[in-house]
Design an enzyme around this catalytic site. Structure first.
Site, mmCIF file in Angstrom:
data_model
loop_
_atom_site.group_PDB
_atom_site.id
_atom_site.type_symbol
_atom_site.label_atom_id
_atom_site.label_comp_id
_atom_site.label_asym_id
_atom_site.label_seq_id
_atom_site.Cartn_x
_atom_site.Cartn_y
_atom_site.Cartn_z
ATOM 1 N N ASP A 1 0.849 -1.194 0.000
ATOM 2 C CA ASP A 1 0.000 0.000 0.000
ATOM 3 C C ASP A 1 0.883 1.241 0.000
ATOM 4 O OD1 ASP A 1 -1.789 2.038 0.404
ATOM 5 O OD2 ASP A 1 -2.530 1.320 2.341
ATOM 6 N N GLU B 1 31.027 13.296 0.011
ATOM 7 C CA GLU B 1 31.674 13.346 1.327
ATOM 8 C C GLU B 1 30.586 13.653 2.357
ATOM 9 O OE1 GLU B 1 34.559 16.429 0.948
ATOM 10 O OE2 GLU B 1 35.845 15.301 -0.417
ATOM 11 N N GLU C 1 29.193 14.114 5.924
ATOM 12 C CA GLU C 1 29.588 14.398 7.304
ATOM 13 C C GLU C 1 28.427 14.130 8.260
ATOM 14 O OE1 GLU C 1 32.608 18.010 5.911
ATOM 15 O OE2 GLU C 1 30.619 18.460 6.719
ATOM 16 N N GLU D 1 36.192 15.408 11.585
ATOM 17 C CA GLU D 1 35.982 16.641 10.830
ATOM 18 C C GLU D 1 36.259 17.865 11.712
ATOM 19 O OE1 GLU D 1 35.486 18.479 8.364
ATOM 20 O OE2 GLU D 1 35.505 17.034 6.730
ATOM 21 N N GLU E 1 33.608 12.073 9.138
ATOM 22 C CA GLU E 1 33.351 11.865 7.714
ATOM 23 C C GLU E 1 33.945 10.533 7.280
ATOM 24 O OE1 GLU E 1 35.262 13.469 3.641
ATOM 25 O OE2 GLU E 1 34.380 15.053 4.887
ATOM 26 N N HIS F 1 29.562 17.261 0.232
ATOM 27 C CA HIS F 1 30.226 17.741 -0.967
ATOM 28 C C HIS F 1 30.215 16.609 -1.997
ATOM 29 C CE1 HIS F 1 32.755 20.409 1.960
ATOM 30 N NE2 HIS F 1 31.486 20.769 1.907
ATOM 31 N N ARG G 1 37.787 27.304 -1.211
ATOM 32 C CA ARG G 1 36.726 26.474 -0.635
ATOM 33 C C ARG G 1 35.520 27.291 -0.174
ATOM 34 N NH1 ARG G 1 38.505 21.156 0.422
ATOM 35 N NH2 ARG G 1 40.697 20.880 -0.090
ATOM 36 N N GLU H 1 33.610 19.631 -7.727
ATOM 37 C CA GLU H 1 33.059 19.389 -6.389
ATOM 38 C C GLU H 1 31.963 20.406 -6.111
ATOM 39 O OE1 GLU H 1 34.457 19.619 -1.665
ATOM 40 O OE2 GLU H 1 35.911 19.952 -3.286
ATOM 41 N N ARG I 1 29.437 21.911 -3.517
ATOM 42 C CA ARG I 1 29.645 21.934 -2.080
ATOM 43 C C ARG I 1 28.425 22.287 -1.221
ATOM 44 N NH1 ARG I 1 34.724 22.044 -0.336
ATOM 45 N NH2 ARG I 1 34.300 23.514 1.344
#
Length: 440
Positions: A52, A130, A132, A182, A189, A238, A309, A329, A331
């Site tokens: 269902d 990645e 975390e 981290e 991570e 990321h 970054r 990447e 982020r």
């Protein structure tokens, strides 16, 4: 019976498997499952198992509730934390209508549609998230296990938990690249090795469950909540990603300053162009926007660069002879998203950039947070949505997002998130009580 189905039946006999858990997700990425006995396995592999769907978030209405879960034999794995005698295995499922057609509200099917679109253009989509998370002493508070920081060893109270988690993931066929403490207190991570997006989405769902199971077994609590502590970094996801044509990385160009091909530049441009719309998928909770703030290593501005970054998109440094490692990447996503939908909309955005030959703006190598507002405006650097309601309103006006998700998931997600926002608006927070009750 296919060869892969025969393998599953044989593996169950050889490993004394009694129960098979059939896994799938709702639209917000909550893992759902039900168990069948091994005696029902052959039928499940041939016909699927009915259930269902009316009580599953984002699935069917009551008047069209019948659904069929069809297990994917390629996802068969033993569940290591269950007893080996009369053991337990799991398989991910695709959800279908009773007539055999794919259910348009199934997040796994949404990703498959975008992967087919890429395949029709000759591409395979590879990702590595990645993800975390935090360990706390229990689910009732936010007492960390340690006060450690990035890559700390001596202050890392979660190293044994991570070790057990990595071993469990590898026992389930999920390759791990590395694990570490981290930046924030009690934040960790575990990075999964690059693979195709569908395999990785299944692995990401398994990863979240394994992290929580190992934590519970050891008397602590693990959470993927994006921002559980106001004065600490939040948890991100990321997503490293690239397109391949056969064995060749379509993102690599030896002659380019950044070693990025025209395909890669178009892909990045597509992500930037559609970033505001897809944020509702990659950052879907009210709490997600407590993480997306300046000063906590989370991106806010729509920019890209190689070393910086603070940008939304980072280009990891190229190493000679490692052409296959060329990637971008992205982020902003957080680990509480639905990975099937998140990978699907990122791929759709990148393909939009390639197909429409969108132009990539210049990179921003300085700290974007330190630019004055006028300078950001003159350079055309926009921002991600600053709240869930802003993300909803941007998404509602996006033909791109509707097309990427399909009408059913798009409308169900908007409806779900509006309900969440309305509940949040009615809630009186501790901050409001402490700040205003004594003086107003």
């Amino acid at each position: 019976m296919t060869e892969s189905a025969d393998y599953v039946i044989s593996a169950c006999r050889e490993n004394d498997v009694k129960f098979i858990r059939l896994w799938f997700t709702d639209i917000v990425g909550a893992l759902k499952s039900f168990a069948i006995t091994v005696e029902e396995l052959e039928k499940a592999l041939e016909e699927g198992m009915g259930f269902d769907g009316s009580s599953i978030e984002g699935f069917a209405r009551i008047d069209e509730s019948d659904m069929v879960a069809r297990p994917d034999p390629a996802t068969f794995q033993l569940v290591p934390w269950r007893p080996r005698e009369s053991g337990v295995a799991r398989m991910f499922c695709d959800i279908h209508h009773p007539d055999g057609t794919a259910f348009e509200g199934d997040p796994r099917q949404v990703l498959k549609r975008q992967l087919k679109r890429a395949a029709d253009l000759g591409y395979t989509f590879y990702v590595s998230p990645e993800m975390e998370y935090f360990y706390f002493k229990d689910s009732g508070g936010r007492v960390p296990l340690d006060r450690g920081g990035y890559f700390d060893q001596i202050s890392d109270a979660g190293s044994d938990l991570r070790r057990e988690t990595v071993l469990t993931l590898e026992a389930m066929g999920i390759e791990v690249e590395y694990s570490h403490h981290e930046v924030a207190q009690s934040q960790h991570e575990i990075a999964l090795r690059y693979t195709d997006a569908l395999t990785m989405a299944d692995a990401a769902m398994t990863y979240r469950l394994v992290v929580k199971e190992i934590a519970t077994t050891n008397g602590v609590y693990a959470t993927f909540m994006p921002k559980p502590m106001a004065d600490q970094n939040g948890s991100g996801m990321h997503v490293h990603q690239s397109l391949f044509k056969g064995e060749r990385n379509a993102f690599f160009d030896v002659s380019d300053e950044y070693h990025l091909s025209a395909i890669a530049r178009g892909y990045i441009a597509g992500l930037l162009h559609n970033a505001r719309a897809l944020t509702l998928v990659t950052n879907q909770w009210v709490n997600s926007y407590k993480r997306l703030l300046p000063g906590f290593e989370a991106p806010v501005y729509l920019s890209w660069a190689r070393r910086n970054r603070s940008d939304l998109i980072r280009i990891p440094e190229y190493k000679p002879g490692k052409e296959t490692h060329t990637r971008i990447e992205y982020r902003s996503p957080d680990p509480a998203c639905n990975p099937y939908l998140a990978f699907a909309v990122m791929l759709a955005a990148g393909l939009d950039g390639i197909e429409n030959e969108r132009q990539l703006p210049p990179p921003v190598e300085g700290n974007v947070f330190e630019l004055r507002a006028e300078e950001r405006a003159s350079r055309g650097i926009a921002t991600l949505p600053g709240s869930l309601i802003e993300a909803i309103e941007v998404a509602e006006q996006s033909p791109f997002l509707r097309s990427a998700l399909g009408d059913h998931v798009f409308e169900s997600l908007i409806a779900n998130k509006r309900i969440e926002w309305d509940r949040y608006r009615r809630h009186i927070t501790d901050f409001e009580l402490a700040e205003y009750l004594p003086i107003l």
